[in-house]
Design a protein around this motif. Sequence first.
Motif, PDB file in Angstrom:
ATOM      1  N   LYS A 132       0.849  -1.202   0.000  1.00 45.44           N
ATOM      2  CA  LYS A 132       0.000   0.000   0.000  1.00 45.44           C
ATOM      3  C   LYS A 132       0.884   1.253   0.000  1.00 45.44           C
ATOM      4  O   LYS A 132       0.674   2.181  -0.780  1.00 45.44           O
ATOM      5  N   GLU A 133       1.882   1.229   0.866  1.00 47.82           N
ATOM      6  CA  GLU A 133       2.824   2.350   0.961  1.00 47.82           C
ATOM      7  C   GLU A 133       3.579   2.524  -0.366  1.00 47.82           C
ATOM      8  O   GLU A 133       3.716   3.630  -0.881  1.00 47.82           O
ATOM      9  N   ALA A 134       4.038   1.387  -0.921  1.00 53.12           N
ATOM     10  CA  ALA A 134       4.811   1.442  -2.162  1.00 53.12           C
ATOM     11  C   ALA A 134       3.973   1.988  -3.310  1.00 53.12           C
ATOM     12  O   ALA A 134       4.451   2.773  -4.129  1.00 53.12           O
ATOM     13  N   LEU A 135       2.707   1.596  -3.349  1.00 49.30           N
ATOM     14  CA  LEU A 135       1.834   2.002  -4.452  1.00 49.30           C
ATOM     15  C   LEU A 135       1.609   3.521  -4.504  1.00 49.30           C
ATOM     16  O   LEU A 135       1.343   4.083  -5.557  1.00 49.30           O
ATOM     17  N   GLN A 136       1.762   4.155  -3.345  1.00 52.56           N
ATOM     18  CA  GLN A 136       1.634   5.622  -3.307  1.00 52.56           C
ATOM     19  C   GLN A 136       2.648   6.297  -4.229  1.00 52.56           C
ATOM     20  O   GLN A 136       2.463   7.426  -4.659  1.00 52.56           O
ATOM     21  N   SER A 137       3.759   5.613  -4.476  1.00 51.91           N
ATOM     22  CA  SER A 137       4.835   6.237  -5.253  1.00 51.91           C
ATOM     23  C   SER A 137       4.712   5.963  -6.754  1.00 51.91           C
ATOM     24  O   SER A 137       5.570   6.386  -7.531  1.00 51.91           O
ATOM     25  N   LYS A 162      14.131   2.876   2.742  1.00 50.28           N
ATOM     26  CA  LYS A 162      14.438   2.037   3.911  1.00 50.28           C
ATOM     27  C   LYS A 162      13.615   2.492   5.115  1.00 50.28           C
ATOM     28  O   LYS A 162      13.115   1.670   5.880  1.00 50.28           O
ATOM     29  N   GLU A 163      13.457   3.798   5.227  1.00 54.61           N
ATOM     30  CA  GLU A 163      12.690   4.347   6.348  1.00 54.61           C
ATOM     31  C   GLU A 163      11.232   3.862   6.295  1.00 54.61           C
ATOM     32  O   GLU A 163      10.658   3.461   7.313  1.00 54.61           O
ATOM     33  N   ILE A 169       7.192   0.093   8.873  1.00 53.59           N
ATOM     34  CA  ILE A 169       6.103  -0.879   8.772  1.00 53.59           C
ATOM     35  C   ILE A 169       6.437  -2.196   9.447  1.00 53.59           C
ATOM     36  O   ILE A 169       5.591  -2.805  10.093  1.00 53.59           O
ATOM     37  N   ALA A 170       7.674  -2.633   9.301  1.00 49.49           N
ATOM     38  CA  ALA A 170       8.019  -3.952   9.851  1.00 49.49           C
ATOM     39  C   ALA A 170       9.395  -3.950  10.492  1.00 49.49           C
ATOM     40  O   ALA A 170      10.320  -3.315   9.992  1.00 49.49           O
ATOM     41  N   LYS A 171       9.484  -4.653  11.592  1.00 53.36           N
ATOM     42  CA  LYS A 171      10.772  -4.786  12.267  1.00 53.36           C
ATOM     43  C   LYS A 171      11.619  -5.855  11.586  1.00 53.36           C
ATOM     44  O   LYS A 171      12.780  -5.678  11.340  1.00 53.36           O
ATOM     45  N   GLU A 172      10.951  -6.968  11.295  1.00 57.24           N
ATOM     46  CA  GLU A 172      11.716  -8.069  10.700  1.00 57.24           C
ATOM     47  C   GLU A 172      11.778  -7.933   9.184  1.00 57.24           C
ATOM     48  O   GLU A 172      11.077  -7.127   8.581  1.00 57.24           O
ATOM     49  N   ASP A 173      12.648  -8.737   8.594  1.00 57.31           N
ATOM     50  CA  ASP A 173      12.847  -8.767   7.156  1.00 57.31           C
ATOM     51  C   ASP A 173      11.574  -9.216   6.441  1.00 57.31           C
ATOM     52  O   ASP A 173      11.073 -10.298   6.690  1.00 57.31           O
ATOM     53  N   LEU A 174      11.040  -8.367   5.584  1.00 57.97           N
ATOM     54  CA  LEU A 174       9.860  -8.771   4.810  1.00 57.97           C
ATOM     55  C   LEU A 174      10.300  -9.008   3.380  1.00 57.97           C
ATOM     56  O   LEU A 174      11.060  -8.217   2.833  1.00 57.97           O
ATOM     57  N   LYS A 220      17.977  -0.377   0.095  1.00 59.48           N
ATOM     58  CA  LYS A 220      18.434  -1.377   1.067  1.00 59.48           C
ATOM     59  C   LYS A 220      19.155  -0.721   2.230  1.00 59.48           C
ATOM     60  O   LYS A 220      19.023  -1.114   3.375  1.00 59.48           O
ATOM     61  N   GLU A 221      19.978   0.277   1.916  1.00 66.32           N
ATOM     62  CA  GLU A 221      20.635   1.095   2.941  1.00 66.32           C
ATOM     63  C   GLU A 221      20.945   2.430   2.270  1.00 66.32           C
ATOM     64  O   GLU A 221      20.661   2.573   1.072  1.00 66.32           O
ATOM     65  N   ALA A 222      21.514   3.369   3.015  1.00 71.16           N
ATOM     66  CA  ALA A 222      21.761   4.680   2.430  1.00 71.16           C
ATOM     67  C   ALA A 222      22.580   4.529   1.150  1.00 71.16           C
ATOM     68  O   ALA A 222      23.653   3.908   1.148  1.00 71.16           O
ATOM     69  N   ASN A 223      22.064   5.051   0.053  1.00 76.33           N
ATOM     70  CA  ASN A 223      22.753   5.012  -1.235  1.00 76.33           C
ATOM     71  C   ASN A 223      22.998   3.624  -1.827  1.00 76.33           C
ATOM     72  O   ASN A 223      23.909   3.453  -2.624  1.00 76.33           O
ATOM     73  N   VAL A 224      22.198   2.662  -1.426  1.00 74.05           N
ATOM     74  CA  VAL A 224      22.239   1.336  -2.071  1.00 74.05           C
ATOM     75  C   VAL A 224      20.803   0.949  -2.419  1.00 74.05           C
ATOM     76  O   VAL A 224      19.957   0.801  -1.541  1.00 74.05           O
ATOM     77  N   VAL A 225      20.540   0.825  -3.720  1.00 71.04           N
ATOM     78  CA  VAL A 225      19.173   0.560  -4.168  1.00 71.04           C
ATOM     79  C   VAL A 225      19.125  -0.718  -4.994  1.00 71.04           C
ATOM     80  O   VAL A 225      19.914  -0.911  -5.921  1.00 71.04           O
ATOM     81  N   LYS A 226      18.211  -1.594  -4.627  1.00 70.71           N
ATOM     82  CA  LYS A 226      17.986  -2.812  -5.409  1.00 70.71           C
ATOM     83  C   LYS A 226      16.884  -2.519  -6.416  1.00 70.71           C
ATOM     84  O   LYS A 226      15.816  -2.004  -6.062  1.00 70.71           O
ATOM     85  N   ALA A 227      17.137  -2.808  -7.674  1.00 72.24           N
ATOM     86  CA  ALA A 227      16.136  -2.579  -8.716  1.00 72.24           C
ATOM     87  C   ALA A 227      15.623  -3.903  -9.262  1.00 72.24           C
ATOM     88  O   ALA A 227      16.400  -4.817  -9.504  1.00 72.24           O
TER      89      ALA A 227
END
Length: 318
Positions: free
Chosen positions: A206-211, A227-228, A233-238, A262-269
């Motif tokens: 839902k959050e992702a679809l906003q973008s 990442k934020e 939304i989730a503590k554990e790895d989703l 994934k982390e600051a300045n690292v993006v998985k596409a």
Amino acid sequence: LIYEQIINVINKSSKIAVTSHVVPDGDNVGSSLALCHALKKLSKHVTYLIDDNIPEVYKFLKGAREVERLSSFADLDYDLVIAMDCGDLERLGKVKQLAEKTRLINIDHHISNTKFGEINLVEENASATAEIAYKLIKSMGIFIDKDIAECIYTGIVTDTGMFQYSNTSQETHSIAAELIIAGVAPADIFNKIYQNSPKEKVLLMKEALQSLEFHFNDKVSCIAISKEQIDNIAKEDLDTEGIVNMARDIANIEVAVFLKEKEANVVKASLRSKSYVDVCAIAKGFGGGGHIRAAGCTISGSLEQVKMQILQALQKQI
Ligand code: 5GP
Ligand code: MN
């Protein structure tokens, strides 16, 4: 012949590690576990090694719960490593430490496969590595019981997008039929994989679809999540598998892009196409790979910068 070569090497080995890539999907978990179970029937000492956690959704497969995640693989000692569903050696993560010093068989279906093994069984037309695993297990004369069948079926179902992608062949359906004869209940497997999302994953969708954004005359769609946003939304790895499909499954869209910080300045596409764009070529341009209609890569930069780079690379093909 290549099947015979592999069987020959397996016969000569007693301690075998089966492995696959980081951020595992249904095909690598399914094909790897199927091969492990089959090799155990030959009384081999077999371990499934992976430098990651098995996604919760695949834990129903036999053996998936028992997989241990080691912190280092360098000191292990095996006669043979079999890499399943893995396009290149880097994708093995730290299991590479073991793979580099051991006899290595590479079983895969990615068009971008770098043929990094001593023996390379790469069938680009196979719908899933699990399909190749099925043929290998059959040619070893090993009985495919219900547990093995469920692992293979899961690999095929997930990599074909429930039999909807162009990699689905007559052979795919024939093998699926054999697996049903072996005891697989399709509705049960579909229920466990596709009707079983943790609530947090849907909130993430839902959050992702906003973008959601459209580019190039609505032929390209893009979804991005930071990442934020994920951490909120989730503590554990989703697992974020399938999020890209929301962007793809829109009329007239040729290419869908999903960006995950994934982390600051690292993006998985994650890239998906429908009919003419070769997204594997695009991903390769950024050091990744995959298939013509589904590929991925990891790029450094902010979400916005990475999006611009990918759109630029797409411009020539769209
Ligand atoms: P996804 O976008 O779901 O992560 O991956 C789509 C396809 O591309 C899968 O077949 C996956 O194995 C492959 N893929 C994803 N990321 C990479 C990468 O960084 N390198 C390579 N070689 N393949 C990738
Ligand atoms: Mn696969």
